[in-house]
Write a protein that holds these residues in place. Structure first.
Motif, PDB file in Angstrom:
ATOM      1  N   ASP A  44       0.792  -1.225   0.000  1.00  0.00           N
ATOM      2  CA  ASP A  44       0.000   0.000   0.000  1.00  0.00           C
ATOM      3  C   ASP A  44       0.828   1.281   0.000  1.00  0.00           C
ATOM      4  O   ASP A  44       0.294   2.364   0.117  1.00  0.00           O
ATOM      5  N   SER A  45       2.124   1.196  -0.175  1.00  0.00           N
ATOM      6  CA  SER A  45       2.945   2.396  -0.342  1.00  0.00           C
ATOM      7  C   SER A  45       3.220   2.664  -1.819  1.00  0.00           C
ATOM      8  O   SER A  45       3.911   3.621  -2.167  1.00  0.00           O
ATOM      9  N   GLN A  54      -2.561   4.542   1.052  1.00  0.00           N
ATOM     10  CA  GLN A  54      -2.685   5.000   2.431  1.00  0.00           C
ATOM     11  C   GLN A  54      -1.482   4.664   3.293  1.00  0.00           C
ATOM     12  O   GLN A  54      -1.388   5.148   4.407  1.00  0.00           O
ATOM     13  N   ALA A  55      -0.576   3.849   2.802  1.00  0.00           N
ATOM     14  CA  ALA A  55       0.659   3.503   3.516  1.00  0.00           C
ATOM     15  C   ALA A  55       0.409   3.056   4.953  1.00  0.00           C
ATOM     16  O   ALA A  55       1.216   3.300   5.832  1.00  0.00           O
ATOM     17  N   GLY A  56      -0.714   2.400   5.187  1.00  0.00           N
ATOM     18  CA  GLY A  56      -1.020   1.881   6.516  1.00  0.00           C
ATOM     19  C   GLY A  56      -1.296   2.948   7.551  1.00  0.00           C
ATOM     20  O   GLY A  56      -1.286   2.669   8.740  1.00  0.00           O
ATOM     21  N   SER A  57      -1.550   4.173   7.144  1.00  0.00           N
ATOM     22  CA  SER A  57      -1.718   5.284   8.076  1.00  0.00           C
ATOM     23  C   SER A  57      -3.152   5.791   8.123  1.00  0.00           C
ATOM     24  O   SER A  57      -3.759   6.048   7.078  1.00  0.00           O
ATOM     25  N   GLN A  58      -3.666   5.970   9.320  1.00  0.00           N
ATOM     26  CA  GLN A  58      -4.993   6.562   9.481  1.00  0.00           C
ATOM     27  C   GLN A  58      -4.994   8.006   8.990  1.00  0.00           C
ATOM     28  O   GLN A  58      -6.017   8.528   8.581  1.00  0.00           O
ATOM     29  N   ALA A  61      -6.252   8.088   5.535  1.00  0.00           N
ATOM     30  CA  ALA A  61      -7.479   7.318   5.316  1.00  0.00           C
ATOM     31  C   ALA A  61      -8.385   7.945   4.260  1.00  0.00           C
ATOM     32  O   ALA A  61      -9.117   7.239   3.572  1.00  0.00           O
ATOM     33  N   THR A  88      -2.057  -3.847   3.117  1.00  0.00           N
ATOM     34  CA  THR A  88      -1.564  -2.826   4.025  1.00  0.00           C
ATOM     35  C   THR A  88      -0.206  -3.213   4.574  1.00  0.00           C
ATOM     36  O   THR A  88       0.337  -4.267   4.266  1.00  0.00           O
ATOM     37  N   ASN A  90       2.939  -1.871   7.855  1.00  0.00           N
ATOM     38  CA  ASN A  90       3.157  -1.065   9.050  1.00  0.00           C
ATOM     39  C   ASN A  90       3.063   0.396   8.663  1.00  0.00           C
ATOM     40  O   ASN A  90       3.481   0.780   7.577  1.00  0.00           O
ATOM     41  N   GLU A  91       2.549   1.207   9.568  1.00  0.00           N
ATOM     42  CA  GLU A  91       2.297   2.609   9.242  1.00  0.00           C
ATOM     43  C   GLU A  91       3.539   3.296   8.681  1.00  0.00           C
ATOM     44  O   GLU A  91       4.601   3.312   9.308  1.00  0.00           O
ATOM     45  N   LEU A  92       3.376   3.844   7.484  1.00  0.00           N
ATOM     46  CA  LEU A  92       4.420   4.592   6.769  1.00  0.00           C
ATOM     47  C   LEU A  92       5.733   3.807   6.657  1.00  0.00           C
ATOM     48  O   LEU A  92       6.810   4.392   6.582  1.00  0.00           O
TER      49      LEU A  92
END
Length: 95
Positions: A44-45, A54-58, A61, A88, A90-92
């Motif tokens: 997702d990056s 969305q790079a796993g980030s809220q 969203a 997805t 890990n966030e960013l």
């Protein structure tokens, strides 16, 4: 499309959510792009035209869908690969 979770459970549909051990989850957005070649999922990056990245980030969203494919997606499609989903992370990518 049928998804198999880490625990072996299966679920059909356009989206699948499977719980992993520590409360983390893996979310898959299904796609059907390209030919009949080997199936790949895109992290997702990486931009896929028409799908939000969305790079796993809220915080992302509500991101607008990507206007075009990233170079790597273009190359995969040109080589005959089939893009079956976007997963997805890990966030960013701070995992």
């Amino acid at each position: 499309m049928l998804f198999t979770g880490p625990d072996g459970s299966q679920r059909a549909g356009n989206e699948a959510l499977f719980s992993r051990g520590g409360g983390m989850s893996m979310f898959v957005k299904t796609l059907n792009l390209g030919g009949a070649g080997p199936a790949v999922a895109i992290k997702d990056s990486i931009d896929v035209a028409g799908v939000p990245t969305q790079a796993g980030s809220q915080a992302l969203a509500d991101a607008a869908p990507a206007a075009g494919h990233a170079e790597v997606v273009e190359r995969l499609l040109s080589a005959g690969y089939r893009i079956t989903g976007k997963v997805t992370m890990n966030e960013l990518a701070f995992g």
